[in-house]
Write a protein that holds these residues in place. Structure first.
Motif, PDB file in Angstrom:
ATOM      1  N   VAL A  41      27.096  29.576 -10.079  1.00 35.44           N
ATOM      2  CA  VAL A  41      27.135  29.010  -8.724  1.00 35.44           C
ATOM      3  C   VAL A  41      25.819  28.263  -8.506  1.00 35.44           C
ATOM      4  O   VAL A  41      24.749  28.867  -8.470  1.00 35.44           O
ATOM      5  N   LYS A  42      25.928  26.948  -8.386  1.00 31.62           N
ATOM      6  CA  LYS A  42      24.745  26.104  -8.257  1.00 31.62           C
ATOM      7  C   LYS A  42      24.631  25.540  -6.843  1.00 31.62           C
ATOM      8  O   LYS A  42      25.638  25.258  -6.194  1.00 31.62           O
ATOM      9  N   PRO A  43      23.414  25.360  -6.372  1.00 30.82           N
ATOM     10  CA  PRO A  43      23.225  24.733  -5.056  1.00 30.82           C
ATOM     11  C   PRO A  43      23.402  23.228  -5.144  1.00 30.82           C
ATOM     12  O   PRO A  43      23.199  22.631  -6.214  1.00 30.82           O
ATOM     13  N   ALA A  44      23.798  22.634  -4.051  1.00 33.59           N
ATOM     14  CA  ALA A  44      23.892  21.169  -4.021  1.00 33.59           C
ATOM     15  C   ALA A  44      22.519  20.560  -4.262  1.00 33.59           C
ATOM     16  O   ALA A  44      22.373  19.518  -4.899  1.00 33.59           O
ATOM     17  N   LYS A  45      21.474  21.256  -3.780  1.00 34.79           N
ATOM     18  CA  LYS A  45      20.099  20.813  -3.997  1.00 34.79           C
ATOM     19  C   LYS A  45      19.242  22.023  -4.323  1.00 34.79           C
ATOM     20  O   LYS A  45      18.954  22.843  -3.450  1.00 34.79           O
ATOM     21  N   ALA A  46      18.857  22.146  -5.583  1.00 35.68           N
ATOM     22  CA  ALA A  46      18.038  23.282  -6.005  1.00 35.68           C
ATOM     23  C   ALA A  46      16.606  23.102  -5.540  1.00 35.68           C
ATOM     24  O   ALA A  46      16.162  22.000  -5.210  1.00 35.68           O
ATOM     25  N   MET A  47      15.873  24.193  -5.502  1.00 30.96           N
ATOM     26  CA  MET A  47      14.444  24.125  -5.191  1.00 30.96           C
ATOM     27  C   MET A  47      13.734  23.332  -6.283  1.00 30.96           C
ATOM     28  O   MET A  47      14.246  23.179  -7.390  1.00 30.96           O
ATOM     29  N   ALA A  48      12.546  22.852  -5.972  1.00 29.85           N
ATOM     30  CA  ALA A  48      11.815  21.980  -6.895  1.00 29.85           C
ATOM     31  C   ALA A  48      11.586  22.623  -8.260  1.00 29.85           C
ATOM     32  O   ALA A  48      11.712  21.973  -9.296  1.00 29.85           O
ATOM     33  N   ASN A  49      11.278  23.928  -8.269  1.00 27.91           N
ATOM     34  CA  ASN A  49      11.013  24.599  -9.546  1.00 27.91           C
ATOM     35  C   ASN A  49      12.255  25.193 -10.189  1.00 27.91           C
ATOM     36  O   ASN A  49      12.192  25.839 -11.230  1.00 27.91           O
TER      37      ASN A  49
END
Length: 257
Positions: A41-49
């Motif tokens: 399950v991936k976010p539409a926008k992951a955190m920078a790191n």
């Protein structure tokens, strides 16, 4: 009728919003000849790191609770993966089978460790930063999360929700590098005082950076909404403990990732 229709519309809108924030997919992988199938399950926008969270399910295997956890964490920007410990065609259909399967892995702890490591590899393949990973687990999965710390898998930390704390006393105690957070029901009948004492001594000898938080009036499985509300059965949902433990985990994730 109008009120029910409005409620349905709101629920559909919430579902669409959630699906737009995350992307879920089954991921097949193998342990020798055993086919495994986890869930990414991936976010539409992951955190920078691009931090990653590996989720180890309770004894019934991949369930709605694990899926909901993955979705909630993904909406916060974490790349998540739910491990398949048992195998695609080897999942329990009732508590008796779950007890037998989970018991097999507890007795053969190295086999459990291998399945966790394979799932970690899949999490990285899904885009998670290999240097910013935390393992969390529920019940049987909590046992696995602690094993990830005991064997110093390449993770920043582990979180155990009402997990088993026991270990073979003949095992050597090694220095533990990942940070450890244990979230425990104060009245959990499945963890004896002796086992808890042994665990705490182990953490001290391992020089671990560890925390253990107890929740009042909570027994085993206090985060599982399907566990009922009868504490006398030994496993039951506790809304307040569920909310508090979730906040504790988020604070821990923010600290280590």
């Amino acid at each position: 009728m109008k009120t029910k229709l409005m409620l349905l519309v709101l629920l559909l809108q919430a579902s669409v919003t959630l699906s737009a924030q995350t992307k879920s997919a089954a991921v097949d992988y193998k342990d020798g000849d055993q086919l495994l199938s986890g869930i990414s399950v991936k976010p539409a926008k992951a955190m920078a790191n691009k931090p990653g969270i590996l989720i180890l399910p309770a004894w019934m295997g991949i369930d709605d609770h694990a899926k909901d956890t993955a979705e909630r964490l993904a909406t916060l920007g974490y790349i998540t993966f739910i491990a398949d410990i048992y195998g695609k065609n080897n999942r329990p259909t009732n508590y008796a089978e779950a007890g037998e399967l989970s018991g097999t892995f507890k007795k053969n702890i190295k086999a459990y460790q291998i399945r966790i490591k394979l799932a970690l590899e899949q999490l990285v393949k899904q885009g998670a930063n290999p240097d910013d990973i935390v393992v969390i687990g529920y019940c049987f999965g909590g046992t696995g999360a602690i094993e990830a710390a005991r064997t110093n898998m390449k993770v920043k930390g582990v979180v155990s929700f009402h997990g088993g704390l026991g270990r073979d006393i003949d095992r050597d105690i090694e220095i533990i590098k990942p940070k450890v957070l244990v979230l425990h029901g104060a009245y959990d009948p499945y963890e004896s005082k002796q086992e808890i004492d042994y665990f705490q001594v182990e953490m001290q000898k391992a020089e671990a950076d560890w925390q253990m938080i107890y929740y009042a009036n909570a027994v085993h499985a206090f985060t599982d909404k399907n566990a009922g509300n009868d504490n006398s059965k030994g496993a039951a949902y506790n809304e307040l403990a569920d909310k508090r433990s979730w906040k504790a985990m988020l604070a821990f994730l923010k600290e280590v990732l």
